[in-house]
Scaffold this active site. Structure first.
Site, PDB file in Angstrom:
ATOM      1  N   SER A 109      -2.292  -6.797   0.823  1.00 28.26           N
ATOM      2  CA  SER A 109      -2.405  -5.562   0.047  1.00 28.26           C
ATOM      3  C   SER A 109      -3.060  -5.838  -1.308  1.00 28.26           C
ATOM      4  O   SER A 109      -4.184  -6.312  -1.360  1.00 28.26           O
ATOM      5  CB  SER A 109      -1.019  -4.925  -0.102  1.00 28.26           C
ATOM      6  N   ASP A 149      -1.215   1.984   9.189  1.00 27.05           N
ATOM      7  CA  ASP A 149      -0.836   1.526   7.852  1.00 27.05           C
ATOM      8  C   ASP A 149      -0.481   2.762   7.034  1.00 27.05           C
ATOM      9  O   ASP A 149      -1.349   3.591   6.743  1.00 27.05           O
ATOM     10  CB  ASP A 149      -1.999   0.761   7.216  1.00 27.05           C
ATOM     11  N   HIS A 188       1.981  -1.761   7.499  1.00 30.17           N
ATOM     12  CA  HIS A 188       1.332  -2.338   6.322  1.00 30.17           C
ATOM     13  C   HIS A 188       1.726  -3.798   6.058  1.00 30.17           C
ATOM     14  O   HIS A 188       0.861  -4.657   5.862  1.00 30.17           O
ATOM     15  CB  HIS A 188       1.645  -1.493   5.086  1.00 30.17           C
TER      16      HIS A 188
END
Length: 274
Positions: A104, A205, A235
Site C-alpha cells: 500500500s 481491494d 487489500h
C-alpha cells in the site's frame, strides 16, 4: 513531562543480515515497508520468508506507526520516507544489491526510493500500492483535518478469516492529508524509475481503487514490468490467502534481478529449482 509512547508488542522492526552462502556468495538486501496506519506485523511473514532464503531483510517501523493514531497525526510523508531512506542507505552499504518493496503506502514509498536512487535500486516489488484515488471525499482533507482529528480506520481488509494486521482503528486526518499531498510529486517522479518492477495486485481491494495501477505501470521507465493478480485476497494480501504466492513470486523476482549481475547457475539461486 510527556509520558513515553507505548509501542505495540508486534511492531518491532525486523532486521536480518545476509547469508551469502545461500545466495551464491552475493549479498542481497531487501527493504520492505508497511502501509499507512499499519505496522511491521503486516509484512513480517513476507520478510521472514525472504530472510530464510539468505537475503538481508529490513522491515522498519515508520514514525507514528505501531503506537497510536494520535501520535501518527503529528508525523508526515517526509518523516516516513526519511526513515525508509535511512534504512535503505544502511542496506546499500552492507550489500552488493538492494531491492525495495512494500504494501500500500509502503509500495508508494518504495517507488519514491527507486525514483530517487535509480542507480542503487536493483528491483521494486509492490503489493497494492497507492499513488492516487477516485474517492471524492479525499479532496475535503485540507478542510476536514482542521475540523476532525480522525475518521474510522481502514484496517483489516483481509479475506482470510481471523487474520489481523494490527493497524489503527482510526485514520488520522492530518497524516492522511500529508500522504495524499505527496502523491502528485511521486507520480511526476515515476518516469525516473528504471529498475525491474514486480506489481502484485489483488483483484478485490476495498482500500486502494483501480486508479493507481495504470498510473504506475504506464509511467515508470522500467522495461521489465510484471503484473501478478492475487485472486483470493483483499487489500492486505501479505496476510491473506495469497501470502504464499507473494513469497514465491518475490523470491523468483529476487533471484532473477539481484542474485548476480552476470547470472548464476539455477542451483545456486535461492527460491528456484531446475
Amino acid at each position: 513531562m510527556t509520558a513515553p509512547m507505548t509501542i505495540h508488542p508486534l511492531a518491532a522492526p525486523l532486521s536480518v543480515p545476509a547469508q551469502p552462502d545461500l545466495t551464491g556468495g552475493r549479498r542481497v538486501g531487501v527493504l520492505l515497508s508497511h502501509g499507512f496506519t499499519g505496522q511491521p506485523a503486516s509484512i513480517k511473514p513476507w520478510g521472514e520468508h525472504l530472510a530464510g532464503l539468505g537475503y538481508a531483510v529490513e522491515v522498519p517501523r515508520l514514525p507514528g506507526h505501531g503506537t497510536s493514531w494520535r501520535e501518527m497525526n503529528a508525523t508526515t510523508w517526509e518523516d516516513w520516507y526519511g526513515e525508509l531512506a535511512r534504512v535503505f542507505d544502511g542496506l546499500c552499504l552492507d550489500n552488493d544489491a538492494v531491492v525495495v518493496g512494500g504494501l500500500s503506502m509502503g509500495g508508494a514509498l518504495a517507488l519514491r526510493l527507486a525514483a530517487e536512487h535509480p542507480d542503487r535500486v536493483a528491483g521494486v516489488v509492490v503489493v497494492n500500492p497507492a499513488v492516487a484515488t477516485r474517492r471524492r471525499d479525499i479532496k475535503l482533507l485540507p478542510v476536514l483535518k482542521h475540523l476532525l482529528p480522525s475518521m474510522p480506520g481502514i484496517v483489516n481488509d483481509i479475506a482470510l478469516e481471523g487474520a489481523d494486521e494490527h493497524g489503527y482503528p482510526r485514520t488520522p486526518l492530518k497524516a492522511a492529508h500529508s500522504m495524499v499531498r505527496a502523491w502528485p510529486d511521486l507520480v511526476a517522479a515515476l518516469p525516473r524509475v528504471t529498475a525491474p518492477l514486480l506489481y502484485l495486485r489483488s483483484t478485490v481491494d476495498n482500500v486502494v481503487d483501480d486508479l493507481s495501477e495504470p498510473l504506475i505501470t504506464g509511467s515508470v521507465s522500467s522495461t521489465d514490468v510484471e503484473v501478478v493478480r492475487l485472486a483470493r485476497s483483499f487489500h492486505v494480501a501479505t496476510l491473506d490467502h495469497d501470502a504464499p504466492r507473494i513469497h514465491e513470486e518475490s523470491a523468483r523476482f529476487l533471484a532473477r534481478v539481484a542474485a548476480h549481475p552476470d547470472g548464476l547457475p539455477r542451483d545456486a539461486v535461492p527460491g528456484t529449482s531446475n
